[in-house]
Design a protein around this motif. Structure first.
Motif, PDB file in Angstrom:
ATOM      1  N   GLY A  42      19.585   2.386 -17.768  1.00 40.62           N
ATOM      2  CA  GLY A  42      19.722   1.073 -18.391  1.00 40.62           C
ATOM      3  C   GLY A  42      20.671   1.035 -19.568  1.00 40.62           C
ATOM      4  N   THR A  44      23.633   0.082 -22.102  1.00 40.97           N
ATOM      5  CA  THR A  44      24.226  -1.204 -22.472  1.00 40.97           C
ATOM      6  C   THR A  44      25.676  -1.054 -22.925  1.00 40.97           C
ATOM      7  OG1 THR A  44      23.288  -0.970 -24.696  1.00 40.97           O
ATOM      8  CG2 THR A  44      22.003  -2.225 -23.092  1.00 40.97           C
ATOM      9  N   TRP A  48      27.921   3.032 -17.162  1.00 38.55           N
ATOM     10  CA  TRP A  48      27.945   2.868 -15.705  1.00 38.55           C
ATOM     11  C   TRP A  48      29.365   2.747 -15.177  1.00 38.55           C
ATOM     12  CZ3 TRP A  48      25.489   4.172 -11.676  1.00 38.55           C
ATOM     13  CH2 TRP A  48      25.800   3.616 -10.437  1.00 38.55           C
ATOM     14  N   ARG A  65      21.848   3.631 -11.064  1.00 39.35           N
ATOM     15  CA  ARG A  65      21.756   2.773 -12.241  1.00 39.35           C
ATOM     16  C   ARG A  65      20.451   1.995 -12.226  1.00 39.35           C
ATOM     17  NH1 ARG A  65      25.786  -2.339 -13.394  1.00 39.35           N
ATOM     18  NH2 ARG A  65      25.373  -2.629 -15.635  1.00 39.35           N
ATOM     19  N   PHE A  66      19.654   2.139 -13.286  1.00 34.18           N
ATOM     20  CA  PHE A  66      18.411   1.393 -13.401  1.00 34.18           C
ATOM     21  C   PHE A  66      18.677  -0.038 -13.849  1.00 34.18           C
ATOM     22  CE2 PHE A  66      15.247   5.132 -14.195  1.00 34.18           C
ATOM     23  CZ  PHE A  66      15.442   5.543 -12.884  1.00 34.18           C
ATOM     24  N   ASN A  67      17.762  -0.916 -13.497  1.00 32.93           N
ATOM     25  CA  ASN A  67      17.863  -2.323 -13.878  1.00 32.93           C
ATOM     26  C   ASN A  67      17.736  -2.520 -15.384  1.00 32.93           C
ATOM     27  OD1 ASN A  67      18.248  -4.919 -12.676  1.00 32.93           O
ATOM     28  ND2 ASN A  67      16.159  -5.444 -13.305  1.00 32.93           N
ATOM     29  N   ARG A  68      16.964  -1.642 -16.013  1.00 33.84           N
ATOM     30  CA  ARG A  68      16.806  -1.635 -17.471  1.00 33.84           C
ATOM     31  C   ARG A  68      16.379  -0.233 -17.870  1.00 33.84           C
ATOM     32  NH1 ARG A  68      11.540  -1.261 -18.845  1.00 33.84           N
ATOM     33  NH2 ARG A  68       9.935  -2.075 -17.445  1.00 33.84           N
ATOM     34  N   TYR A 307      10.028   2.078 -11.508  1.00 31.74           N
ATOM     35  CA  TYR A 307      11.349   1.693 -12.000  1.00 31.74           C
ATOM     36  C   TYR A 307      12.088   0.949 -10.894  1.00 31.74           C
ATOM     37  CZ  TYR A 307      12.326   6.081  -9.539  1.00 31.74           C
ATOM     38  OH  TYR A 307      12.388   7.079  -8.610  1.00 31.74           O
ATOM     39  N   LEU A 308      13.106   0.191 -11.281  1.00 31.44           N
ATOM     40  CA  LEU A 308      13.904  -0.579 -10.328  1.00 31.44           C
ATOM     41  C   LEU A 308      15.352  -0.125 -10.416  1.00 31.44           C
ATOM     42  CD1 LEU A 308      12.445  -4.149 -10.989  1.00 31.44           C
ATOM     43  CD2 LEU A 308      11.909  -2.633  -9.081  1.00 31.44           C
ATOM     44  N   ILE A 309      15.920   0.261  -9.283  1.00 30.41           N
ATOM     45  CA  ILE A 309      17.311   0.699  -9.225  1.00 30.41           C
ATOM     46  C   ILE A 309      18.200  -0.529  -9.005  1.00 30.41           C
ATOM     47  CG2 ILE A 309      19.001   2.033  -7.913  1.00 30.41           C
ATOM     48  CD1 ILE A 309      16.799   4.067  -7.353  1.00 30.41           C
ATOM     49  N   ARG A 310      19.180  -0.684  -9.873  1.00 30.21           N
ATOM     50  CA  ARG A 310      20.071  -1.846  -9.788  1.00 30.21           C
ATOM     51  C   ARG A 310      21.285  -1.570  -8.909  1.00 30.21           C
ATOM     52  NH1 ARG A 310      22.681  -4.771 -15.153  1.00 30.21           N
ATOM     53  NH2 ARG A 310      23.960  -6.322 -14.068  1.00 30.21           N
ATOM     54  N   ASP A 311      21.780  -0.322  -8.970  1.00 32.22           N
ATOM     55  CA  ASP A 311      23.023  -0.031  -8.241  1.00 32.22           C
ATOM     56  C   ASP A 311      23.089   1.458  -7.958  1.00 32.22           C
ATOM     57  OD1 ASP A 311      25.414  -0.413  -7.025  1.00 32.22           O
ATOM     58  OD2 ASP A 311      26.479  -1.165  -8.786  1.00 32.22           O
TER      59      ASP A 311
END
Length: 315
Positions: A42, A44, A48, A65-68, A307-311
């Protein structure tokens, strides 16, 4: 594939290119087939984007990449699930862990047949007050509780057999106790190796003093999980029975004393033993109920994702 290097990170844009160059120079020299797994927890900043550029230019680089920000343990868990190497090495992305240590760590796993090799930052370049002293106290407590004679549980530089990381479940903030998780899973061939520690070159540490408080709380948690996770009634039920028997013994003593020994003595409610008896029995019942509820919870665990993977990149 011989080797997977798992690198969890948070806002380390400035160090990523330099770390990649250092890693590839070491690993190419060793003539190893390898993959580099960067787990962006996550970030900022531009971390990434830097990982994506590396993955586009080198097929051996993969990124998640995690969502946060979910924490280092979740990042390691995601990296472990994705790793394909026979040997898996973890390290931090801040350049404080030296890639030059990797060949010897790899040898200890492949030739000496250790299940896990934990790095030991024998000489540290951190603040004595905020990190070194608390770290020594934390590691002493961890050694005493776990029975593992390691000097540095929290060192990010570790090497594992693939079967170890595919067996253990790293959750919460349990990355500090991966050697203990491995031991509890039946991997007893664990050792440590003194490793070179570098002064931080870019940015600031992402961990404050509160991590040691959390570390001690996690130590208590993992002690409980190790001994009673599958049988909470054994702990709470036992304590409950002991407290109830203690309270009942006080009550029996008061009853016998009032009926047969001192019938003219003051009222039972005027004696402190009466309240000790009642309190002990109430606490005993509560502990027993806590154990019963723990058994019900253990049998109906929630398996929702942590956890949530964004990409992803390079997979």
């Amino acid at each position: 594939m011989q080797l997977s290097v798992v690198i969890p990170l948070l806002n380390e844009q400035e160090s990523l290119q330099e770390l990649y160059n250092w890693l590839t120079s070491v690993l190419v020299k060793e003539e190893l087939s390898y993959e580099l797994l960067f787990i962006d927890d996550g970030s900022t900043d531009g971390s990434w984007d830097a990982i994506a550029q590396l993955a586009d230019s080198d097929k051996r680089v993969k990124g998640i990449r995690f969502n946060r920000n979910f924490g280092k343990s979740q990042a390691l868990n995601a990296g472990f699930l994705a790793a394909e190497g026979e040997v898996v090495i973890t390290m931090d992305a801040d350049l404080q862990d030296s890639p030059d240590e990797i060949p010897e760590l790899y040898r200890l796993i492949t030739e000496e047949d250790f299940d896990l090799v934990s790095g030991w930052k024998k000489k540290r370049y951190d603040s004595v007050i905020s990190k070194n002293l608390p770290s020594k106290l934390f590691n002493a407590a961890a050694r005493k509780t776990s029975g593992l004679k390691l000097h540095d549980f929290n060192c990010g530089l570790k090497a594992y057999k693939n079967e170890v990381i595919k067996t253990i479940d790293v959750y919460g903030d349990m990355h500090r106790y991966i050697p203990l998780l491995a031991k509890n899973a039946g991997f007893y061939n664990i050792t440590e190796k003194p490793v070179q520690h570098q002064a931080r070159k870019y940015g600031e540490t992402k961990f404050g003093a509160d991590r040691f408080i959390k570390g001690f709380l996690d130590l208590i948690s993992i002690w409980f999980i190790t001994h009673f996770a599958k049988r909470p009634m054994h702990l709470f039920g036992t304590l409950g029975v002991i407290m109830f028997i203690l309270g009942g013994s006080f009550a029996a003593y008061l009853g016998i004393d009032k009926l047969f020994i001192n019938p003219t003595a003051r009222l039972l409610t005027q004696r402190p033993q009466f309240y000790l008896s009642i309190t002990s029995m109430i606490i005993g019942v509560q502990l027993f109920i806590a154990g019963f509820i723990g058994e019900l919870i253990q049998r109906s665990q929630n398996n929702s994702p942590r956890y949530l993977i964004r990409d992803k990149k390079g997979f």
